[in-house]
Design a protein around this motif. Structure first.
Motif, PDB file in Angstrom:
ATOM      1  N   ALA A   1      29.002  43.683  41.748  1.00 12.07           N
ATOM      2  CA  ALA A   1      27.646  43.433  41.245  1.00 12.07           C
ATOM      3  C   ALA A   1      27.406  44.161  39.928  1.00 12.07           C
ATOM      4  O   ALA A   1      26.849  43.596  38.987  1.00 12.07           O
ATOM      5  CB  ALA A   1      26.616  43.871  42.286  1.00 12.07           C
ATOM      6  N   LEU A   2      27.815  45.425  39.866  1.00  5.77           N
ATOM      7  CA  LEU A   2      27.447  46.255  38.718  1.00  5.77           C
ATOM      8  C   LEU A   2      28.391  46.085  37.541  1.00  5.77           C
ATOM      9  O   LEU A   2      27.995  46.212  36.393  1.00  5.77           O
ATOM     10  CB  LEU A   2      27.407  47.738  39.127  1.00  5.77           C
ATOM     11  CG  LEU A   2      26.341  48.053  40.197  1.00  5.77           C
ATOM     12  CD1 LEU A   2      26.470  49.493  40.670  1.00  5.77           C
ATOM     13  CD2 LEU A   2      24.937  47.798  39.638  1.00  5.77           C
ATOM     14  N   GLN A   3      29.676  45.785  37.820  1.00  6.30           N
ATOM     15  CA  GLN A   3      30.669  45.736  36.745  1.00  6.30           C
ATOM     16  C   GLN A   3      31.063  44.315  36.376  1.00  6.30           C
ATOM     17  O   GLN A   3      31.659  44.096  35.327  1.00  6.30           O
ATOM     18  CB  GLN A   3      31.935  46.513  37.154  1.00  6.30           C
ATOM     19  CG  GLN A   3      31.667  47.896  37.733  1.00  6.30           C
ATOM     20  CD  GLN A   3      31.326  48.903  36.660  1.00  6.30           C
ATOM     21  OE1 GLN A   3      31.596  48.663  35.493  1.00  6.30           O
ATOM     22  NE2 GLN A   3      30.706  50.001  37.046  1.00  6.30           N
ATOM     23  N   GLY A   4      30.772  43.371  37.268  1.00  4.43           N
ATOM     24  CA  GLY A   4      31.133  41.981  36.981  1.00  4.43           C
ATOM     25  C   GLY A   4      32.559  41.817  36.478  1.00  4.43           C
ATOM     26  O   GLY A   4      32.800  41.212  35.432  1.00  4.43           O
ATOM     27  N   PRO A   5      33.524  42.362  37.215  1.00  6.69           N
ATOM     28  CA  PRO A   5      34.918  42.288  36.740  1.00  6.69           C
ATOM     29  C   PRO A   5      35.427  40.849  36.711  1.00  6.69           C
ATOM     30  O   PRO A   5      34.923  40.011  37.451  1.00  6.69           O
ATOM     31  CB  PRO A   5      35.688  43.104  37.779  1.00  6.69           C
ATOM     32  CG  PRO A   5      34.873  42.985  39.031  1.00  6.69           C
ATOM     33  CD  PRO A   5      33.447  42.942  38.579  1.00  6.69           C
ATOM     34  N   VAL A   6      36.393  40.589  35.849  1.00  9.01           N
ATOM     35  CA  VAL A   6      37.035  39.264  35.806  1.00  9.01           C
ATOM     36  C   VAL A   6      38.552  39.446  35.907  1.00  9.01           C
ATOM     37  O   VAL A   6      39.052  40.561  35.941  1.00  9.01           O
ATOM     38  CB  VAL A   6      36.674  38.486  34.505  1.00  9.01           C
ATOM     39  CG1 VAL A   6      35.176  38.172  34.473  1.00  9.01           C
ATOM     40  CG2 VAL A   6      37.107  39.257  33.273  1.00  9.01           C
ATOM     41  N   ALA A   7      39.238  38.303  35.952  1.00  9.70           N
ATOM     42  CA  ALA A   7      40.713  38.279  35.918  1.00  9.70           C
ATOM     43  C   ALA A   7      41.323  39.231  36.941  1.00  9.70           C
ATOM     44  O   ALA A   7      40.893  39.256  38.091  1.00  9.70           O
ATOM     45  CB  ALA A   7      41.205  38.563  34.519  1.00  9.70           C
ATOM     46  N   SER A   8      42.309  40.020  36.530  1.00 12.36           N
ATOM     47  CA  SER A   8      43.066  40.797  37.511  1.00 12.36           C
ATOM     48  C   SER A   8      42.198  41.865  38.191  1.00 12.36           C
ATOM     49  O   SER A   8      42.404  42.177  39.356  1.00 12.36           O
ATOM     50  CB  SER A   8      44.291  41.427  36.860  1.00 12.36           C
ATOM     51  OG  SER A   8      43.893  42.398  35.927  1.00 12.36           O
ATOM     52  N   ASP A   9      41.214  42.393  37.468  1.00 15.20           N
ATOM     53  CA  ASP A   9      40.326  43.385  38.088  1.00 15.20           C
ATOM     54  C   ASP A   9      39.541  42.761  39.238  1.00 15.20           C
ATOM     55  O   ASP A   9      39.368  43.372  40.293  1.00 15.20           O
ATOM     56  CB  ASP A   9      39.340  43.944  37.056  1.00 15.20           C
ATOM     57  CG  ASP A   9      40.032  44.848  36.039  1.00 15.20           C
ATOM     58  OD1 ASP A   9      41.148  45.321  36.330  1.00 15.20           O
ATOM     59  OD2 ASP A   9      39.454  45.055  34.961  1.00 15.20           O
ATOM     60  N   LEU A  10      39.073  41.554  39.020  1.00 17.53           N
ATOM     61  CA  LEU A  10      38.329  40.846  40.062  1.00 17.53           C
ATOM     62  C   LEU A  10      39.216  40.597  41.281  1.00 17.53           C
ATOM     63  O   LEU A  10      38.821  40.827  42.427  1.00 17.53           O
ATOM     64  CB  LEU A  10      37.809  39.510  39.495  1.00 17.53           C
ATOM     65  CG  LEU A  10      37.190  38.543  40.493  1.00 17.53           C
ATOM     66  CD1 LEU A  10      35.999  39.162  41.218  1.00 17.53           C
ATOM     67  CD2 LEU A  10      36.752  37.262  39.771  1.00 17.53           C
ATOM     68  N   ARG A  11      40.443  40.141  41.011  1.00 16.58           N
ATOM     69  CA  ARG A  11      41.357  39.872  42.129  1.00 16.58           C
ATOM     70  C   ARG A  11      41.700  41.146  42.900  1.00 16.58           C
ATOM     71  O   ARG A  11      41.920  41.121  44.103  1.00 16.58           O
ATOM     72  CB  ARG A  11      42.632  39.175  41.629  1.00 16.58           C
ATOM     73  CG  ARG A  11      42.345  37.725  41.315  1.00 16.58           C
ATOM     74  CD  ARG A  11      43.524  36.880  40.946  1.00 16.58           C
ATOM     75  NE  ARG A  11      43.008  35.570  40.567  1.00 16.58           N
ATOM     76  CZ  ARG A  11      42.886  34.541  41.396  1.00 16.58           C
ATOM     77  NH1 ARG A  11      43.280  34.639  42.648  1.00 16.58           N
ATOM     78  NH2 ARG A  11      42.385  33.404  40.977  1.00 16.58           N
ATOM     79  N   MET A  12      41.746  42.255  42.168  1.00 13.86           N
ATOM     80  CA  MET A  12      42.014  43.536  42.828  1.00 13.86           C
ATOM     81  C   MET A  12      40.900  43.872  43.823  1.00 13.86           C
ATOM     82  O   MET A  12      41.172  44.284  44.958  1.00 13.86           O
ATOM     83  CB  MET A  12      42.095  44.613  41.738  1.00 13.86           C
ATOM     84  CG  MET A  12      42.597  45.945  42.191  1.00 13.86           C
ATOM     85  SD  MET A  12      44.362  45.850  42.564  1.00 13.86           S
ATOM     86  CE  MET A  12      45.051  45.688  40.912  1.00 13.86           C
ATOM     87  N   ILE A  13      39.665  43.663  43.387  1.00 12.85           N
ATOM     88  CA  ILE A  13      38.534  44.000  44.268  1.00 12.85           C
ATOM     89  C   ILE A  13      38.503  43.048  45.475  1.00 12.85           C
ATOM     90  O   ILE A  13      38.333  43.489  46.615  1.00 12.85           O
ATOM     91  CB  ILE A  13      37.185  43.873  43.519  1.00 12.85           C
ATOM     92  CG1 ILE A  13      37.199  44.697  42.228  1.00 12.85           C
ATOM     93  CG2 ILE A  13      36.040  44.275  44.436  1.00 12.85           C
ATOM     94  CD1 ILE A  13      36.770  46.096  42.387  1.00 12.85           C
ATOM     95  N   VAL A  14      38.661  41.758  45.205  1.00 14.94           N
ATOM     96  CA  VAL A  14      38.644  40.794  46.317  1.00 14.94           C
ATOM     97  C   VAL A  14      39.817  41.081  47.260  1.00 14.94           C
ATOM     98  O   VAL A  14      39.676  41.049  48.489  1.00 14.94           O
ATOM     99  CB  VAL A  14      38.682  39.343  45.791  1.00 14.94           C
ATOM    100  CG1 VAL A  14      38.881  38.358  46.925  1.00 14.94           C
ATOM    101  CG2 VAL A  14      37.392  39.019  45.035  1.00 14.94           C
TER     102      VAL A  14
END
Lengths: 217, 217
Positions: free
Chosen positions: B68-81
């Motif tokens: 919510a706060l960082q709105g990561p994309v690409a590999s960062d997003l996949r890391m969180i998911v």
């Protein structure tokens, strides 16, 4: 952007409903294959599980793309993350139906399930199908009465699961040890299927009410 | 913002390692409680599972806040998911250890597992503990050799799991039906524990290489 986002959410919702319907069909056919030692039907169920896995991957990719492109926050974000969890539960329900079909295939041409316990499993499978169908309706309508109904149905599955083990413990249980194993595992698969349905119901409830029930372990 | 994000990712990574370590300990103690019909230890394992569930909730909330706060994309997003998925697998490993402890408690003061099969289960439990410990090291180092090692260890668990059912099918298997049920379910829990370890290993591999192995069902 908002409009695109709503369309994405709509699509994800429809894919979850589609998964729940396919999972209900999978359990229906898996139980048939096991009850009737129908190896061709069992093969079909096993093959169809790959479609459920494909649906999950498609849904998950869409959810991750939506997170990346729309950067949703608050309840929209929880909806997407919840969808990832629900798709995992539904995929697992498909696996459990597949396990029943695999057991039918393994024991063919013998029936895996002795007749004396078959009625109980038929009842468990029937309720499991009702649970999966109710999950589809719940995802569609968000009517929380359906969530309560799913939890009730699952209590009945749990009760029947316990009755199977009580039956095995009775003095006149004379099935062979491998059959006893098949019966235990079948009961376990049918019981877990219901649990995953409850997980989805609790997740929808949380998304609608914002209140998390920690008993969803 | 970037710095905050890296600190969040670091924290999530540490919580995953902590979960993996707690899960290894849970399996170690759960098997002890079952092998030695130690009901007090079993109670401790059951109580400690709530801590693993708590860790999962904490990690998941942190992951969702980060989205919510960082709105990561690409590999960062996949890391969180991916972290959300790995925490779910680790939580489930904790549940499976708890199931062993619950079985020890249910059968107390009798031992649930007959001596003749106990050596096989001791071996399965030992490998499961190694898998959970290897998962912790893999999460820490991202050394993909460890992922390969986990997959190998799990093959050995699967082999032992099959040997249990082969043993039950032998003519001289004369355990009672309820004991046969306990043996089947114990074998199944030990086998599933390893599978979840493999799920985490495949997820880490995917996050490192970007290549998804569809055999992670």
């Amino acid at each position: 952007m908002r409009k695109v986002f709503q369309a994405d959410l709509q699509q994800i919702g429809e894919e979850l409903i589609e998964m729940a319907n396919q999972v209900a069909t999978a359990m229906d056919r898996a139980w048939d294959s096991l009850a009737n030692a129908d190896v061709e039907l069992a093969q079909e169920v096993i093959a169809a599980d790959a479609k459920i896995d494909f649906l999950q991957n498609q849904l998950d990719e869409r959810a991750i793309d939506t997170l990346a492109l729309q950067g949703p926050v608050a309840s929209d974000l929880r909806m997407i993350v919840g969808s990832l969890r629900m798709s995992a539960s539904l995929e697992r329900m498909g696996d459990l139906a597949r396990h029943l079909a695999q057991l039918a295939r393994l024991r063919f041409p013998q029936p895996a399930i002795p007749e004396r316990i078959s009625t109980t499993f038929a009842e468990m499978a029937k309720i499991d199908i009702q649970i999966a169908q109710a999950v589809a309706r719940l995802l569609d309508t968000r009517d929380l009465n359906i969530a309560a109904e799913i939890i009730e149905l699952n209590h009945e599955v749990d009760r029947l699961h316990s009755s199977v083990f009580a039956r095995i413990a009775e003095a006149d249980w004379d099935a062979s040890a491998p059959t006893t194993v098949d019966v235990s595992l079948t009961s376990r698969y049918l019981e877990r299927f219901g649990d995953h349905g409850v997980s989805v119901a609790r997740k929808v409830t949380y998304l609608v009410t914002g209140e998390w029930d920690p008993s969803d372990a």
